[in-house]
Motif scaffolding. Structure first.
Motif, PDB file in Angstrom:
ATOM      1  N   HIS A  11       0.725  -1.272  -0.123  1.00 26.70           N
ATOM      2  CA  HIS A  11      -0.002  -0.075   0.112  1.00 26.70           C
ATOM      3  C   HIS A  11       0.810   1.133  -0.054  1.00 26.70           C
ATOM      4  O   HIS A  11       0.546   2.005  -0.860  1.00 26.70           O
ATOM      5  N   ARG A  14       2.573   1.866  -3.449  1.00 26.80           N
ATOM      6  CA  ARG A  14       1.250   2.133  -4.463  1.00 26.80           C
ATOM      7  C   ARG A  14       1.061   3.704  -4.059  1.00 26.80           C
ATOM      8  O   ARG A  14       0.920   4.563  -5.027  1.00 26.80           O
ATOM      9  N   THR A  33      -6.817   5.114  -1.302  1.00 25.21           N
ATOM     10  CA  THR A  33      -6.861   3.862  -1.970  1.00 25.21           C
ATOM     11  C   THR A  33      -7.790   2.803  -1.153  1.00 25.21           C
ATOM     12  O   THR A  33      -7.668   2.922   0.066  1.00 25.21           O
ATOM     13  N   ASN A  34      -8.170   1.850  -1.849  1.00 22.22           N
ATOM     14  CA  ASN A  34      -9.062   0.846  -1.234  1.00 22.22           C
ATOM     15  C   ASN A  34      -8.223  -0.232  -1.036  1.00 22.22           C
ATOM     16  O   ASN A  34      -6.945  -0.176  -1.119  1.00 22.22           O
ATOM     17  N   GLU A  35      -8.690  -1.603  -0.217  1.00 21.96           N
ATOM     18  CA  GLU A  35      -7.824  -2.324  -0.222  1.00 21.96           C
ATOM     19  C   GLU A  35      -7.130  -3.231  -1.160  1.00 21.96           C
ATOM     20  O   GLU A  35      -6.065  -3.929  -1.101  1.00 21.96           O
ATOM     21  N   ARG A  36      -7.403  -2.830  -2.578  1.00 21.78           N
ATOM     22  CA  ARG A  36      -6.887  -3.412  -3.609  1.00 21.78           C
ATOM     23  C   ARG A  36      -5.907  -2.471  -4.448  1.00 21.78           C
ATOM     24  O   ARG A  36      -5.273  -2.872  -5.319  1.00 21.78           O
ATOM     25  N   GLN A  38      -6.831   0.398  -5.499  1.00 18.91           N
ATOM     26  CA  GLN A  38      -7.571   1.315  -6.356  1.00 18.91           C
ATOM     27  C   GLN A  38      -7.735   2.640  -5.761  1.00 18.91           C
ATOM     28  O   GLN A  38      -8.100   2.792  -4.679  1.00 18.91           O
ATOM     29  N   GLY A  79      -6.141  -0.153   2.441  1.00 19.66           N
ATOM     30  CA  GLY A  79      -5.617   0.555   1.768  1.00 19.66           C
ATOM     31  C   GLY A  79      -5.052   1.984   2.494  1.00 19.66           C
ATOM     32  O   GLY A  79      -5.077   1.907   3.825  1.00 19.66           O
TER      33      GLY A  79
END
Length: 169
Positions: A11, A14, A33-36, A38, A79
């Motif tokens: 995370h 990213r 950002t989310n858990e993926r 995104q 995230g």
């Protein structure tokens, strides 16, 4: 031999990549950002910003030892999330930032202002992420300025961290 990264490191990496992306530099949005990993964008609203300011003003009036900061990124298991306002006691910012950028440790207090783009279920998930990351309290402020106070054990009648904080800002 390759070194495995943790989800938190993923995370953080990213997030750093997003911060360097020229296409995202001047967006008029709050980015999380989310858990993926995104990107989640939230357009700012005047009323939302006004409530952030009122919360910071009320924290300053409480004369706490520490700092109130707006929009502080925190690496969580879900995230990178960005509470609208945080409060950090004197000396703890260094401890928090030592965990990376954005830090994996939450400030003592995280405050979220409800918006049209999030419902109470989603807000419950954010509260849980901040508490899991080390926040002592999470406050949720509705669009009318009413403040609800939460700890891991559940909802409180009033803040234990900031005694006397108003129920409405």
């Amino acid at each position: 031999m390759s070194t495995a990264t943790t989800p938190a490191q993923e995370h953080q990496e990213r997030w750093q990549k997003l911060c360097r992306d020229p296409a995202l530099q001047d967006l008029p949005y709050k980015i999380e950002t989310n858990e993926r990993g995104q990107v989640v964008l939230s357009p700012p609203k005047t009323a939302h910003s006004d409530l952030q300011g009122r919360i910071l003003d009320a924290l300053r009036k409480a004369r706490l030892e520490g700092r109130g900061l707006p929009e502080f990124p925190i690496t969580t298991s879900g995230g990178v999330r960005v509470p609208d306002v945080v409060w950090i006691p004197e000396g703890r910012l260094e401890e928090i930032t030592e965990t990376g950028d954005p830090p994996t440790r939450a400030p003592n207090l995280c405050v979220e202002v409800m918006s049209e783009s999030i419902d109470w279920s989603e807000m419950g998930e954010k509260r849980a992420l901040y508490l899991k990351a080390g926040a002592e309290e999470v406050w949720v402020v509705d669009k009318d300025g009413a403040v609800r106070f939460f700890r891991k054990q559940g909802e409180l009648e009033a803040s234990e961290l900031v005694p006397g904080f108003p129920e409405r800002v």
